[in-house]
Design an enzyme around this catalytic site. Sequence first.
Site, PDB file in Angstrom:
ATOM      1  N   GLY A  93      -0.842   0.008  -7.060  1.00 46.30           N
ATOM      2  CA  GLY A  93      -1.675  -1.093  -6.793  1.00 46.30           C
ATOM      3  C   GLY A  93      -0.887  -2.464  -6.479  1.00 46.30           C
ATOM      4  O   GLY A  93      -0.417  -2.429  -5.445  1.00 46.30           O
ATOM      5  N   ASP A  94      -1.198  -3.573  -7.083  1.00 49.47           N
ATOM      6  CA  ASP A  94      -0.625  -4.616  -6.748  1.00 49.47           C
ATOM      7  C   ASP A  94       0.366  -5.157  -7.615  1.00 49.47           C
ATOM      8  O   ASP A  94       0.481  -6.463  -7.930  1.00 49.47           O
ATOM      9  CB  ASP A  94      -1.821  -5.827  -6.575  1.00 49.47           C
ATOM     10  CG  ASP A  94      -2.642  -6.246  -8.023  1.00 49.47           C
ATOM     11  OD1 ASP A  94      -2.531  -5.340  -8.773  1.00 49.47           O
ATOM     12  OD2 ASP A  94      -3.213  -7.032  -7.926  1.00 49.47           O
TER      13      ASP A  94
END
Length: 187
Positions: A45-46
């Site tokens: 993801g981030d």
Amino acid sequence: YLDLDGFKAINDTYGHAYGDEILKMVSQRLLASSRKEDTVARLGGDEFVLLLDNPLGDNTPGMIAERISARLGQPVMLGGQEHVVTGSIGISIYPEDGTKAEALLRQADIAMYRAKESGRNSFQFFTQEMQNRLDARVALEQGLHRALLRDEFVLHFQPQVDLRTGRIVGMEALVRWQSPELGLVPP
């Protein structure tokens, strides 16, 4: 431990291809903010992790976090639009905060969430108080779930009184937790 602020909104608004470009830009800026002997990794993801090998001098974890924040905060042009990306950073220190990688990563994650709670675009060092607050919250949530299953909630009524006349003008119905371990738990 670095988590980008508001990244879901970027993906939702502009699409995942656009988000991927942001992630590439962030990766480049993280690499530019670290040294050759450091490790930069994207967990998914981030979320990113930086492992600093023997930070000293101008490369203390706090200074590196400030450098990362400054580099991330520089505007980037994507799709003909200028964007500013920020991140929340959590820091744990070996061996003060632990000696096992899993524990250090978990503690940095806890500190990162504290940075998000404090307004985002900042960094926090892990403290034992953060762990204590998290432990207490988890214990309370688990206790409330058990209380629902065990039917430990009781109803209390409290009168509403008109202070001028002394007359009862209404009632409040209040739910209280009657815990076998804690007794009657106040609101």
